[in-house]
Design a protein around this motif. Structure first.
Motif, mmCIF file in Angstrom:
data_model
loop_
_atom_site.group_PDB
_atom_site.id
_atom_site.type_symbol
_atom_site.label_atom_id
_atom_site.label_comp_id
_atom_site.label_asym_id
_atom_site.label_seq_id
_atom_site.Cartn_x
_atom_site.Cartn_y
_atom_site.Cartn_z
ATOM 1 N N LEU A 211 -8.889 22.418 59.563
ATOM 2 C CA LEU A 211 -9.723 21.487 60.377
ATOM 3 C C LEU A 211 -9.369 20.863 61.407
ATOM 4 C CD1 LEU A 211 -12.393 19.997 59.785
ATOM 5 C CD2 LEU A 211 -11.353 18.557 58.097
ATOM 6 N N GLN A 212 -8.086 20.408 61.319
ATOM 7 C CA GLN A 212 -7.540 19.696 62.567
ATOM 8 C C GLN A 212 -7.510 20.736 63.698
ATOM 9 O OE1 GLN A 212 -3.676 18.600 61.377
ATOM 10 N NE2 GLN A 212 -4.351 16.785 60.388
ATOM 11 N N ASP A 213 -7.225 21.955 63.715
ATOM 12 C CA ASP A 213 -7.246 23.001 64.565
ATOM 13 C C ASP A 213 -8.703 23.126 65.322
ATOM 14 O OD1 ASP A 213 -5.653 24.648 66.195
ATOM 15 O OD2 ASP A 213 -6.784 26.369 65.197
ATOM 16 N N ALA A 221 -18.791 25.100 64.634
ATOM 17 C CA ALA A 221 -19.228 26.190 63.425
ATOM 18 C C ALA A 221 -18.103 26.188 62.460
ATOM 19 C CB ALA A 221 -19.471 27.517 64.006
ATOM 20 N N ARG A 222 -16.749 26.452 62.940
ATOM 21 C CA ARG A 222 -15.547 26.444 62.014
ATOM 22 C C ARG A 222 -15.311 25.011 61.329
ATOM 23 N NH1 ARG A 222 -12.869 28.608 58.423
ATOM 24 N NH2 ARG A 222 -10.586 28.448 58.769
ATOM 25 N N VAL A 223 -15.547 23.926 61.951
ATOM 26 C CA VAL A 223 -15.330 22.680 61.306
ATOM 27 C C VAL A 223 -16.340 22.624 60.010
ATOM 28 C CG1 VAL A 223 -15.885 20.234 61.783
ATOM 29 C CG2 VAL A 223 -14.532 21.532 63.448
ATOM 30 N N TYR A 224 -17.698 22.952 60.583
ATOM 31 C CA TYR A 224 -18.623 22.538 59.495
ATOM 32 C C TYR A 224 -18.296 23.702 58.160
ATOM 33 C CZ TYR A 224 -21.037 19.931 62.888
ATOM 34 O OH TYR A 224 -21.377 19.005 63.863
ATOM 35 N N GLN A 225 -17.842 24.737 58.545
ATOM 36 C CA GLN A 225 -17.645 25.732 57.491
ATOM 37 C C GLN A 225 -16.307 25.080 56.799
ATOM 38 O OE1 GLN A 225 -15.517 29.364 59.011
ATOM 39 N NE2 GLN A 225 -16.675 30.747 57.516
ATOM 40 N N ILE A 226 -15.483 24.436 57.192
ATOM 41 C CA ILE A 226 -14.329 23.959 56.520
ATOM 42 C C ILE A 226 -14.986 22.642 55.619
ATOM 43 C CG2 ILE A 226 -11.997 22.956 56.641
ATOM 44 C CD1 ILE A 226 -11.542 24.692 59.266
ATOM 45 N N GLN A 316 -19.370 10.529 47.652
ATOM 46 C CA GLN A 316 -18.296 11.084 48.447
ATOM 47 C C GLN A 316 -18.293 12.081 49.325
ATOM 48 O OE1 GLN A 316 -14.869 9.241 48.609
ATOM 49 N NE2 GLN A 316 -15.993 7.737 47.411
ATOM 50 N N GLU A 317 -19.065 13.430 48.963
ATOM 51 C CA GLU A 317 -19.339 14.352 49.572
ATOM 52 C C GLU A 317 -20.271 14.263 50.817
ATOM 53 O OE1 GLU A 317 -19.491 14.217 46.360
ATOM 54 O OE2 GLU A 317 -18.831 15.764 45.412
ATOM 55 N N GLU A 318 -20.970 13.289 50.552
ATOM 56 C CA GLU A 318 -22.009 13.060 51.631
ATOM 57 C C GLU A 318 -21.292 12.216 52.738
ATOM 58 O OE1 GLU A 318 -25.061 14.305 52.124
ATOM 59 O OE2 GLU A 318 -24.585 15.411 49.952
ATOM 60 N N LEU A 319 -20.474 11.279 52.121
ATOM 61 C CA LEU A 319 -19.657 10.656 53.259
ATOM 62 C C LEU A 319 -18.915 11.547 54.068
ATOM 63 C CD1 LEU A 319 -18.442 7.397 51.169
ATOM 64 C CD2 LEU A 319 -20.167 7.463 52.879
ATOM 65 N N LEU A 320 -18.394 12.283 53.466
ATOM 66 C CA LEU A 320 -17.422 13.425 54.242
ATOM 67 C C LEU A 320 -18.279 14.137 55.270
ATOM 68 C CD1 LEU A 320 -14.774 14.853 54.801
ATOM 69 C CD2 LEU A 320 -15.480 16.579 53.174
ATOM 70 N N LYS A 321 -19.336 14.343 54.889
ATOM 71 C CA LYS A 321 -20.475 15.113 55.765
ATOM 72 C C LYS A 321 -20.841 14.254 56.840
ATOM 73 C CE LYS A 321 -22.490 18.240 52.428
ATOM 74 N NZ LYS A 321 -23.754 18.345 51.641
ATOM 75 N N GLU A 322 -21.183 13.172 56.688
ATOM 76 C CA GLU A 322 -21.581 11.901 57.742
ATOM 77 C C GLU A 322 -20.307 11.877 58.728
ATOM 78 O OE1 GLU A 322 -22.892 8.313 56.133
ATOM 79 O OE2 GLU A 322 -24.329 9.203 54.851
ATOM 80 N N MET A 323 -19.223 11.731 58.405
ATOM 81 C CA MET A 323 -17.911 11.303 59.119
ATOM 82 C C MET A 323 -17.747 12.675 60.056
ATOM 83 S SD MET A 323 -14.192 10.711 57.692
ATOM 84 C CE MET A 323 -13.555 12.494 57.302
ATOM 85 N N ILE A 324 -17.767 13.561 59.623
ATOM 86 C CA ILE A 324 -17.504 15.106 60.421
ATOM 87 C C ILE A 324 -18.525 15.031 61.366
ATOM 88 C CG2 ILE A 324 -17.317 17.299 60.242
ATOM 89 C CD1 ILE A 324 -14.845 16.058 59.235
ATOM 90 N N PHE A 325 -19.791 14.912 60.925
ATOM 91 C CA PHE A 325 -20.820 15.069 62.146
ATOM 92 C C PHE A 325 -20.885 14.038 63.162
ATOM 93 C CE2 PHE A 325 -23.640 16.750 58.276
ATOM 94 C CZ PHE A 325 -23.501 18.271 58.857
ATOM 95 N N LYS A 326 -20.350 12.819 62.665
ATOM 96 C CA LYS A 326 -20.208 11.652 63.784
ATOM 97 C C LYS A 326 -19.011 12.162 64.636
ATOM 98 C CE LYS A 326 -21.853 7.447 61.859
ATOM 99 N NZ LYS A 326 -21.627 6.093 61.691
ATOM 100 N N ILE A 327 -17.835 12.683 63.936
ATOM 101 C CA ILE A 327 -16.613 12.888 64.878
ATOM 102 C C ILE A 327 -17.032 13.927 65.820
ATOM 103 C CG2 ILE A 327 -14.630 14.217 64.808
ATOM 104 C CD1 ILE A 327 -13.825 12.368 62.408
ATOM 105 N N CYS A 328 -17.817 14.940 65.415
ATOM 106 C CA CYS A 328 -18.080 16.200 66.274
ATOM 107 C C CYS A 328 -19.096 15.941 67.309
ATOM 108 C CB CYS A 328 -18.805 17.413 65.369
ATOM 109 S SG CYS A 328 -17.603 18.446 64.404
ATOM 110 N N GLY A 329 -19.833 14.761 67.079
ATOM 111 C CA GLY A 329 -20.967 14.234 68.112
ATOM 112 C C GLY A 329 -22.203 15.143 67.758
#
Length: 329
Positions: A211-213, A221-226, A316-329
């Motif tokens: 995920l970090q990579d 695409a790879r971030v969302y897959q993970i 918790q799962e929805e929080l993870l999605k929100e967080m990743i979407f924000k980080i990815c912009g």
């Protein structure tokens, strides 16, 4: 005394009358007590001369009665109290610790916290005192590399990072997994991400390191897959674990970008002996601006609070999605 000093004495059959093994890290306590249990006296003498008990299942008088017994057909009698932190009125051992029997070996395994000062001071004078401290997360990869050599294996840098990121500084769990590989793999085998996925169960494709990579490469695409895989296997990837790892990831990159960006600075920040890992870390850090790193760290801190229930009732799962979407912009 250090773990290495104690173990050198034990391997030379030099035994003290008392061992007080205490502290937050259970791994070293178990290694020392297991060695004494298996080697202090001969196997055929252990039935009559070795007594092992858990702190919650015994009391001071019973321990004192056993440790004061004379050995039968053996030069020593061994008494091991496991989980001694659960022993009621443990300070009642003080008189014996001040004047221990030379024909007995008393081992007190006081795990997860420090033993009372009244005991440590006495044992420090009359026996062996060992404080088993948790190692810092940044030291775990080097610890894994050393332990892998102990089991006569080799390991790739990528595999080391997967184990360190997934398991953290739980040394007992890491060691148990390596012991499992010792049964399965021939000597001098190389531990790779594929081996870890097959025999330990940590996915080589869907883990925090991958995920970090993907985040560093801006591969959405790879971030969302993970991310979706994490949501489907949430017990193995809880938010606190993911958030802590990503926060450390971005903080280290920020520290590098705020430094003089020399290799010496990178080594201090990333604390790795691997040129491959260091070069990868530098490349990742150079792919972000200071402003981007600060923004992502702020997002992680926001969702760290939300995942702990601060001003949020979102799953918790929805929080993870929100967080990743924000980080990815």
């Amino acid at each position: 005394m250090t773990f290495e000093q104690i173990f050198k004495q034990l391997e030379s059959h030099q035994y003290a009358p008392i061992y007080l093994l205490h502290g937050a890290e259970p791994f070293y306590i178990d290694v020392i007590s297991d060695f004494i249990e298996n080697h202090a006296i001969e196997k055929d003498q252990q039935d009559f001369n070795q007594w092992i008990v858990y702190g919650k299942d015994t009391h001071i008088d019973e321990i004192l009665a056993n440790v004061k017994m004379f050995p039968f057909g053996s030069p020593k009698r061994v008494v091991i109290v496991k989980e001694a932190q659960d022993l009621s009125k443990i300070n009642g051992l003080t008189p014996y610790l001040e004047n221990p029997s030379p024909s007995s070996i008393l081992v007190l395994c006081h795990k997860y916290k420090d033993a009372p000062a009244a005991l440590t001071k006495i044992v420090d004078k009359n026996g062996v005192l060992f404080n088993s401290k948790k190692i810092s997360d940044y030291k775990v990869p080097n610890w894994i590399a050393d332990r892998v050599k102990f089991y006569q294996f080799r390991i790739t840098d990528h595999a080391t990072n997967i184990l360190a990121e997934h398991i953290g500084n739980d040394l007992s769990t890491i060691d148990n997994q390596l012991r499992k590989l010792k049964i399965i793999l021939p000597p001098n085998s190389e531990i790779t991400p594929q081996v870890i996925e097959q025999h330990i169960g940590i996915s080589k494709e869907y883990n925090i390191f991958e995920l970090q990579d993907a985040l560093a490469k801006r591969n959405k695409a790879r971030v969302y897959q993970i991310m979706f895989n994490f949501c489907n296997h949430f017990d193995s990837n809880p938010n606190p674990k993911t958030i802590n790892s990503l926060t450390s990831f971005y903080l280290k990159m920020l520290a590098y970008n705020l430094s003089d960006k020399s290799k010496a600075a990178a080594k201090t920040i990333y604390t790795t002996n691997s040129d491959w890992a260091l070069n990868k870390n530098i490349q990742q850090a150079n792919s972000f601006s200071i402003a981007e790193l600060q923004r992502n760290i702020a997002i992680l801190r926001e969702y760290d609070a939300k995942s702990k229930g601060v001003e949020s009732t979102t799953a918790q799962e929805e929080l993870l999605k929100e967080m990743i979407f924000k980080i990815c912009g």
